[in-house]
Write a protein that holds these residues in place. Structure first.
Motif, mmCIF file in Angstrom:
data_model
loop_
_atom_site.group_PDB
_atom_site.id
_atom_site.type_symbol
_atom_site.label_atom_id
_atom_site.label_comp_id
_atom_site.label_asym_id
_atom_site.label_seq_id
_atom_site.Cartn_x
_atom_site.Cartn_y
_atom_site.Cartn_z
ATOM 1 N N ASN A 11 0.816 -1.213 0.000
ATOM 2 C CA ASN A 11 0.000 0.000 0.000
ATOM 3 C C ASN A 11 0.851 1.264 0.000
ATOM 4 O O ASN A 11 0.622 2.169 0.791
ATOM 5 N N THR A 12 1.819 1.337 -0.904
ATOM 6 C CA THR A 12 2.646 2.529 -1.010
ATOM 7 C C THR A 12 2.889 2.865 -2.466
ATOM 8 O O THR A 12 2.906 1.978 -3.324
ATOM 9 N N PHE A 13 3.058 4.136 -2.745
ATOM 10 C CA PHE A 13 3.396 4.536 -4.105
ATOM 11 C C PHE A 13 4.888 4.347 -4.382
ATOM 12 O O PHE A 13 5.325 4.470 -5.518
ATOM 13 N N ALA A 14 5.664 4.008 -3.360
ATOM 14 C CA ALA A 14 7.092 3.711 -3.531
ATOM 15 C C ALA A 14 7.209 2.286 -4.068
ATOM 16 O O ALA A 14 7.545 1.348 -3.357
ATOM 17 N N ASP A 15 6.903 2.142 -5.352
ATOM 18 C CA ASP A 15 6.700 0.804 -5.909
ATOM 19 C C ASP A 15 7.943 -0.083 -5.890
ATOM 20 O O ASP A 15 7.819 -1.305 -5.886
ATOM 21 N N SER A 16 9.129 0.488 -5.819
ATOM 22 C CA SER A 16 10.338 -0.341 -5.777
ATOM 23 C C SER A 16 10.458 -1.132 -4.476
ATOM 24 O O SER A 16 11.204 -2.105 -4.419
ATOM 25 N N ILE A 17 9.745 -0.704 -3.448
ATOM 26 C CA ILE A 17 9.796 -1.419 -2.167
ATOM 27 C C ILE A 17 8.430 -1.924 -1.735
ATOM 28 O O ILE A 17 8.262 -2.374 -0.607
ATOM 29 N N ALA A 18 7.455 -1.861 -2.626
ATOM 30 C CA ALA A 18 6.103 -2.319 -2.317
ATOM 31 C C ALA A 18 6.063 -3.842 -2.401
ATOM 32 O O ALA A 18 5.799 -4.411 -3.446
ATOM 33 N N SER A 43 4.650 6.786 6.044
ATOM 34 C CA SER A 43 3.528 6.941 5.122
ATOM 35 C C SER A 43 4.016 7.509 3.789
ATOM 36 O O SER A 43 5.132 8.023 3.682
ATOM 37 N N ASP A 44 3.157 7.431 2.781
ATOM 38 C CA ASP A 44 3.494 8.048 1.499
ATOM 39 C C ASP A 44 3.732 9.548 1.670
ATOM 40 O O ASP A 44 4.626 10.114 1.045
ATOM 41 N N GLN A 45 2.953 10.202 2.533
ATOM 42 C CA GLN A 45 3.151 11.633 2.759
ATOM 43 C C GLN A 45 4.519 11.906 3.372
ATOM 44 O O GLN A 45 5.202 12.857 2.980
ATOM 45 N N GLU A 46 4.953 11.063 4.306
ATOM 46 C CA GLU A 46 6.283 11.236 4.899
ATOM 47 C C GLU A 46 7.376 11.014 3.869
ATOM 48 O O GLU A 46 8.417 11.690 3.891
ATOM 49 N N ILE A 47 7.155 10.101 2.930
ATOM 50 C CA ILE A 47 8.112 9.878 1.847
ATOM 51 C C ILE A 47 8.171 11.110 0.945
ATOM 52 O O ILE A 47 9.256 11.589 0.594
ATOM 53 N N MET A 48 7.016 11.655 0.579
ATOM 54 C CA MET A 48 6.996 12.856 -0.267
ATOM 55 C C MET A 48 7.651 14.032 0.450
ATOM 56 O O MET A 48 8.385 14.812 -0.162
ATOM 57 N N PRO A 64 10.878 7.861 -4.720
ATOM 58 C CA PRO A 64 10.198 7.554 -3.462
ATOM 59 C C PRO A 64 10.861 6.438 -2.653
ATOM 60 O O PRO A 64 11.121 6.614 -1.455
ATOM 61 N N ALA A 65 11.136 5.299 -3.260
ATOM 62 C CA ALA A 65 11.762 4.201 -2.510
ATOM 63 C C ALA A 65 13.150 4.596 -2.021
ATOM 64 O O ALA A 65 13.577 4.194 -0.943
ATOM 65 N N GLY A 66 13.845 5.410 -2.799
ATOM 66 C CA GLY A 66 15.204 5.809 -2.449
ATOM 67 C C GLY A 66 15.295 6.756 -1.267
ATOM 68 O O GLY A 66 16.317 6.812 -0.594
ATOM 69 N N VAL A 67 14.242 7.513 -1.005
ATOM 70 C CA VAL A 67 14.267 8.459 0.121
ATOM 71 C C VAL A 67 13.527 7.935 1.348
ATOM 72 O O VAL A 67 13.459 8.616 2.362
ATOM 73 N N THR A 68 13.013 6.718 1.251
ATOM 74 C CA THR A 68 12.244 6.164 2.364
ATOM 75 C C THR A 68 13.081 6.048 3.636
ATOM 76 O O THR A 68 12.589 6.317 4.736
ATOM 77 N N LEU A 97 14.682 10.652 -11.224
ATOM 78 C CA LEU A 97 14.367 10.497 -12.641
ATOM 79 C C LEU A 97 13.753 9.131 -12.943
ATOM 80 O O LEU A 97 13.173 8.936 -14.005
ATOM 81 N N LYS A 98 13.850 8.187 -12.007
ATOM 82 C CA LYS A 98 13.221 6.883 -12.187
ATOM 83 C C LYS A 98 11.709 6.956 -12.038
ATOM 84 O O LYS A 98 10.996 6.080 -12.516
ATOM 85 N N ASP A 99 11.216 7.997 -11.363
ATOM 86 C CA ASP A 99 9.786 8.119 -11.084
ATOM 87 C C ASP A 99 9.397 9.595 -11.088
ATOM 88 O O ASP A 99 9.066 10.175 -10.056
ATOM 89 N N VAL A 100 9.444 10.182 -12.264
ATOM 90 C CA VAL A 100 9.195 11.622 -12.389
ATOM 91 C C VAL A 100 7.751 11.966 -12.016
ATOM 92 O O VAL A 100 7.504 13.006 -11.397
ATOM 93 N N ALA A 101 6.812 11.105 -12.351
ATOM 94 C CA ALA A 101 5.405 11.404 -12.052
ATOM 95 C C ALA A 101 5.183 11.601 -10.560
ATOM 96 O O ALA A 101 4.500 12.544 -10.137
ATOM 97 N N ASN A 102 5.760 10.738 -9.739
ATOM 98 C CA ASN A 102 5.588 10.902 -8.293
ATOM 99 C C ASN A 102 6.437 12.038 -7.739
ATOM 100 O O ASN A 102 6.083 12.635 -6.727
#
Length: 132
Positions: A11-18, A43-48, A64-68, A97-102
């Motif tokens: 349940n995270t938008f950090a798909d590399s670690i989902a 949370s996703d908000q804390e990641i953002m 996202p996964a990289g800054v978790t 650059l791996k996840d520009v949309a997020n």
């Protein structure tokens, strides 16, 4: 919780670690326990928020996964579980650059600036960006 791990919904938008069923969950728990380590969920908000913080304070553009991990360090500091004199290493493992949309979701649309120093400095001034 001190127990064994259990499969859970991703349940995270950090798909590399989902990962609902980690490959080496038992080994990860054993490493945490043997090292007297800590684990924290974010949370996703804390990641953002961590994406924004690292970009604003360090010039690091992480996915996202990289800054978790950085989000986790921030949360542990806020909870008082890490102190000012503790030594911590947090590795940013992937470029934004791996996840520009997020990244846009977290930080907003990037500035589009013509290729001249005057235009760059003008855009910085317009957006309150201070360069020292």
């Amino acid at each position: 919780e001190g127990g064994t791990w259990h499969p859970m919904e991703e349940n995270t938008f950090a798909d590399s670690i989902a990962v609902g069923v980690p490959r080496n969950g038992d080994k990860a728990l054993m490493a945490i326990r043997e090292s007297d380590g800590l684990a924290v969920n974010v949370s996703d908000q804390e990641i953002m928020d961590a994406q924004q913080l690292l970009g604003r304070t360090c010039g690091v553009f992480g996915e996202p996964a990289g800054v978790t991990a950085a989000a986790g360090v921030k949360k542990l500091c806020e909870q008082g579980l890490l102190g000012k004199n503790d030594t911590v290493v947090s590795v940013v493992t992937g470029t934004g650059l791996k996840d520009v949309a997020n990244a846009i979701r977290a930080c907003g649309e990037p500035l589009s600036i013509p290729g001249s120093m005057d235009a760059l400095l003008g855009a910085f001034a317009e957006h309150g960006i201070v360069v020292e």
